[in-house]
Design a protein around this motif. Sequence first.
Motif, PDB file in Angstrom:
ATOM      1  N   MET A 100      45.813  39.529  25.778  1.00  0.00           N
ATOM      2  CA  MET A 100      46.057  38.525  26.772  1.00  0.00           C
ATOM      3  C   MET A 100      45.418  39.151  28.325  1.00  0.00           C
ATOM      4  SD  MET A 100      46.933  35.315  27.650  1.00  0.00           S
ATOM      5  CE  MET A 100      48.096  34.917  26.467  1.00  0.00           C
ATOM      6  N   THR A 101      44.507  38.464  28.936  1.00  0.00           N
ATOM      7  CA  THR A 101      44.059  38.876  30.254  1.00  0.00           C
ATOM      8  C   THR A 101      45.196  38.863  31.117  1.00  0.00           C
ATOM      9  OG1 THR A 101      41.785  37.670  29.718  1.00  0.00           O
ATOM     10  CG2 THR A 101      42.312  38.224  32.084  1.00  0.00           C
ATOM     11  N   LYS A 102      45.200  40.063  31.951  1.00  0.00           N
ATOM     12  CA  LYS A 102      46.204  40.133  33.033  1.00  0.00           C
ATOM     13  C   LYS A 102      45.776  39.562  34.298  1.00  0.00           C
ATOM     14  CE  LYS A 102      48.873  43.810  35.343  1.00  0.00           C
ATOM     15  NZ  LYS A 102      49.081  45.260  35.617  1.00  0.00           N
ATOM     16  N   LEU A 103      46.455  38.804  34.658  1.00  0.00           N
ATOM     17  CA  LEU A 103      46.254  37.747  36.178  1.00  0.00           C
ATOM     18  C   LEU A 103      46.956  38.637  36.999  1.00  0.00           C
ATOM     19  CD1 LEU A 103      46.152  34.086  35.122  1.00  0.00           C
ATOM     20  CD2 LEU A 103      44.316  35.880  34.612  1.00  0.00           C
ATOM     21  N   ALA A 104      45.959  38.685  38.540  1.00  0.00           N
ATOM     22  CA  ALA A 104      46.666  39.419  39.490  1.00  0.00           C
ATOM     23  C   ALA A 104      47.272  38.167  40.549  1.00  0.00           C
ATOM     24  CB  ALA A 104      45.610  40.052  40.289  1.00  0.00           C
ATOM     25  N   PHE A 105      47.460  37.162  39.987  1.00  0.00           N
ATOM     26  CA  PHE A 105      47.766  35.924  40.663  1.00  0.00           C
ATOM     27  C   PHE A 105      48.632  35.014  39.666  1.00  0.00           C
ATOM     28  CE2 PHE A 105      43.342  35.575  39.472  1.00  0.00           C
ATOM     29  CZ  PHE A 105      43.393  34.391  38.792  1.00  0.00           C
ATOM     30  N   SER A 106      49.447  34.348  40.461  1.00  0.00           N
ATOM     31  CA  SER A 106      50.380  33.396  39.439  1.00  0.00           C
ATOM     32  C   SER A 106      50.116  31.963  39.713  1.00  0.00           C
ATOM     33  CB  SER A 106      51.791  33.746  40.084  1.00  0.00           C
ATOM     34  OG  SER A 106      52.071  33.217  41.429  1.00  0.00           O
ATOM     35  N   GLN A 156      36.730  35.282  26.237  1.00  0.00           N
ATOM     36  CA  GLN A 156      37.603  35.524  27.491  1.00  0.00           C
ATOM     37  C   GLN A 156      38.397  34.388  27.895  1.00  0.00           C
ATOM     38  OE1 GLN A 156      37.864  38.487  28.610  1.00  0.00           O
ATOM     39  NE2 GLN A 156      35.855  39.544  28.240  1.00  0.00           N
ATOM     40  N   LEU A 157      38.092  33.277  27.593  1.00  0.00           N
ATOM     41  CA  LEU A 157      38.919  32.108  28.044  1.00  0.00           C
ATOM     42  C   LEU A 157      40.033  32.064  26.958  1.00  0.00           C
ATOM     43  CD1 LEU A 157      36.297  29.321  28.695  1.00  0.00           C
ATOM     44  CD2 LEU A 157      38.175  29.916  30.309  1.00  0.00           C
ATOM     45  N   LEU A 158      39.659  32.310  25.655  1.00  0.00           N
ATOM     46  CA  LEU A 158      40.857  32.323  24.499  1.00  0.00           C
ATOM     47  C   LEU A 158      41.559  33.691  24.784  1.00  0.00           C
ATOM     48  CD1 LEU A 158      38.748  31.600  21.449  1.00  0.00           C
ATOM     49  CD2 LEU A 158      40.372  30.091  22.668  1.00  0.00           C
ATOM     50  N   ALA A 159      41.302  34.694  25.212  1.00  0.00           N
ATOM     51  CA  ALA A 159      41.862  35.827  25.779  1.00  0.00           C
ATOM     52  C   ALA A 159      43.196  35.504  26.807  1.00  0.00           C
ATOM     53  CB  ALA A 159      41.151  37.016  25.893  1.00  0.00           C
ATOM     54  N   ASP A 199      27.003  43.444  32.295  1.00  0.00           N
ATOM     55  CA  ASP A 199      27.512  43.546  30.899  1.00  0.00           C
ATOM     56  C   ASP A 199      27.949  42.198  30.332  1.00  0.00           C
ATOM     57  OD1 ASP A 199      28.842  45.736  28.782  1.00  0.00           O
ATOM     58  OD2 ASP A 199      30.414  44.385  29.189  1.00  0.00           O
ATOM     59  N   THR A 200      27.846  42.204  28.932  1.00  0.00           N
ATOM     60  CA  THR A 200      28.307  41.111  28.322  1.00  0.00           C
ATOM     61  C   THR A 200      29.863  40.763  28.704  1.00  0.00           C
ATOM     62  OG1 THR A 200      28.575  42.214  26.378  1.00  0.00           O
ATOM     63  CG2 THR A 200      26.436  40.847  26.532  1.00  0.00           C
ATOM     64  N   HIS A 201      30.842  41.578  28.464  1.00  0.00           N
ATOM     65  CA  HIS A 201      31.903  41.147  28.826  1.00  0.00           C
ATOM     66  C   HIS A 201      32.523  40.913  30.031  1.00  0.00           C
ATOM     67  CE1 HIS A 201      33.675  42.394  24.660  1.00  0.00           C
ATOM     68  NE2 HIS A 201      32.674  43.491  24.763  1.00  0.00           N
ATOM     69  N   ASP A 202      31.721  41.522  31.237  1.00  0.00           N
ATOM     70  CA  ASP A 202      31.814  41.170  32.473  1.00  0.00           C
ATOM     71  C   ASP A 202      31.206  39.735  32.854  1.00  0.00           C
ATOM     72  OD1 ASP A 202      32.607  44.099  32.824  1.00  0.00           O
ATOM     73  OD2 ASP A 202      30.876  44.525  33.972  1.00  0.00           O
ATOM     74  N   LEU A 219      33.820  37.431  31.530  1.00  0.00           N
ATOM     75  CA  LEU A 219      35.044  37.369  32.364  1.00  0.00           C
ATOM     76  C   LEU A 219      34.832  36.906  33.886  1.00  0.00           C
ATOM     77  CD1 LEU A 219      38.156  38.277  32.363  1.00  0.00           C
ATOM     78  CD2 LEU A 219      37.311  40.501  33.254  1.00  0.00           C
ATOM     79  N   LEU A 220      33.726  36.911  34.330  1.00  0.00           N
ATOM     80  CA  LEU A 220      33.229  36.291  35.459  1.00  0.00           C
ATOM     81  C   LEU A 220      33.270  34.862  35.755  1.00  0.00           C
ATOM     82  CD1 LEU A 220      32.091  36.924  38.480  1.00  0.00           C
ATOM     83  CD2 LEU A 220      30.060  36.784  37.671  1.00  0.00           C
ATOM     84  N   TYR A 221      33.127  34.259  34.561  1.00  0.00           N
ATOM     85  CA  TYR A 221      33.219  32.870  34.618  1.00  0.00           C
ATOM     86  C   TYR A 221      34.477  32.297  34.390  1.00  0.00           C
ATOM     87  CZ  TYR A 221      27.930  32.065  33.366  1.00  0.00           C
ATOM     88  OH  TYR A 221      26.748  32.159  33.443  1.00  0.00           O
ATOM     89  N   VAL A 222      35.447  33.088  33.923  1.00  0.00           N
ATOM     90  CA  VAL A 222      36.812  32.913  33.827  1.00  0.00           C
ATOM     91  C   VAL A 222      37.214  32.777  35.143  1.00  0.00           C
ATOM     92  CG1 VAL A 222      39.142  33.445  32.819  1.00  0.00           C
ATOM     93  CG2 VAL A 222      37.055  33.531  31.258  1.00  0.00           C
ATOM     94  N   ALA A 223      36.858  34.016  35.915  1.00  0.00           N
ATOM     95  CA  ALA A 223      37.490  34.133  37.379  1.00  0.00           C
ATOM     96  C   ALA A 223      36.939  32.919  38.213  1.00  0.00           C
ATOM     97  CB  ALA A 223      37.029  35.460  37.845  1.00  0.00           C
ATOM     98  N   ALA A 224      35.726  32.526  38.173  1.00  0.00           N
ATOM     99  CA  ALA A 224      35.251  31.447  38.780  1.00  0.00           C
ATOM    100  C   ALA A 224      35.921  30.053  38.507  1.00  0.00           C
ATOM    101  CB  ALA A 224      33.817  31.230  38.704  1.00  0.00           C
ATOM    102  N   LEU A 225      36.417  29.955  37.424  1.00  0.00           N
ATOM    103  CA  LEU A 225      37.179  28.831  36.946  1.00  0.00           C
ATOM    104  C   LEU A 225      38.414  28.721  37.284  1.00  0.00           C
ATOM    105  CD1 LEU A 225      35.935  28.470  33.307  1.00  0.00           C
ATOM    106  CD2 LEU A 225      35.426  26.705  34.834  1.00  0.00           C
TER     107      LEU A 225
END
Length: 344
Positions: free
Chosen positions: A1-7, A33-36, A252-255, A258-264
């Motif tokens: 599970m992706t660790k979020l720095a915000f709640s 990354q969305l599923l993760a 990088d492909t993983h980056d 993850l950047l799209y997830v962060a933007a969303l």
Amino acid sequence: MTKLAFSNPTIPPGSTVLVVGANGLIASHVVDQLLAAGYQVRGTVRDPVKCAWMKTLFASRHPGSSLEIVQVSDFNAPGVWGAAVKGVAGVAVVGGGVGLTAQDLDKSLEQELPWNEALLQAAKNEPSVKSFVFTSSAWAAWTPDATKKRELTEWSFNDDAVQVASGDASPQENGITPYMAFRTLLEQRIWDWVRREKPSFTFNTVLPDTVIGECLDPENQGIPSTSGMVKWLVDGVNLHVIKHIPPQWHIDTHDAGLLYVAALITPGVNGERLFGFGDRYSWPRVCQILKKLYPDREIATLEDNGWDQTEVPNKRAEELLRGLGKDGWTSLEESVKACAECFM
């Protein structure tokens, strides 16, 4: 599970996100990354039969996750986007139909702009949509040239490419400049729509440069897009193409995923252009990395063609990656190794 720095993410985990063109190199990592991160995904593909591998792949990578594959073979079909966005909380547009060899700027815009505006309008009409991310291109900001020192800003656009593509030069003289101009004008027109229509959802664009890294399913995807060029170097093919690609930046492909997830989902991210520029690279440098990784293999050698000198506004995107638990950008060496391990 992706660790979020915000709640308080813009869209809560468990929500559904629409990923347009979900089977591509970048898009498959966005799905991953969305599923993760605990989101459900609805992915559009042109041919669900050819993309049946996606259900198996992501079920094994994320047991208990929810991935819905829907067919959108004609992006300009009336009403297609209204159905696609029904009930989703976020939209990530990663697919498109115009390729690098496009020469007719007006025709390219006529092909891509209407369906992107139709999708935006469908999202505006759907009350559940809270966040929208559009894929632009590094080349919408500038034309790489290792001989020049320059500094890009968040709102730099590739006006030089538009000027050249609008001139009378031949296709041979233009090369891929018309594609760069198309990416520039398309993003500008999309921003025009957002400013004019003032949707309630957050809207951001991602500008990825050359994408290198792991391919999630080499058996079914191959080694697609620019990651495939790493394999070209190992196989010693298409070197006449690669040697003309100027030094620039990679992500990088993983980056990228993850950047799209962060933007969303990151609170407060709205109205931004996020530069997916992780590390400088050149194909001669990639050859050197491969030779070091695989000293017993016959790896091609390319003549050194310099090093990019552009200062780019990539700190904001890196900050967003850190907000999702990533320790900064992935290096070129790490990305090349991850890519090569998919086919060596």
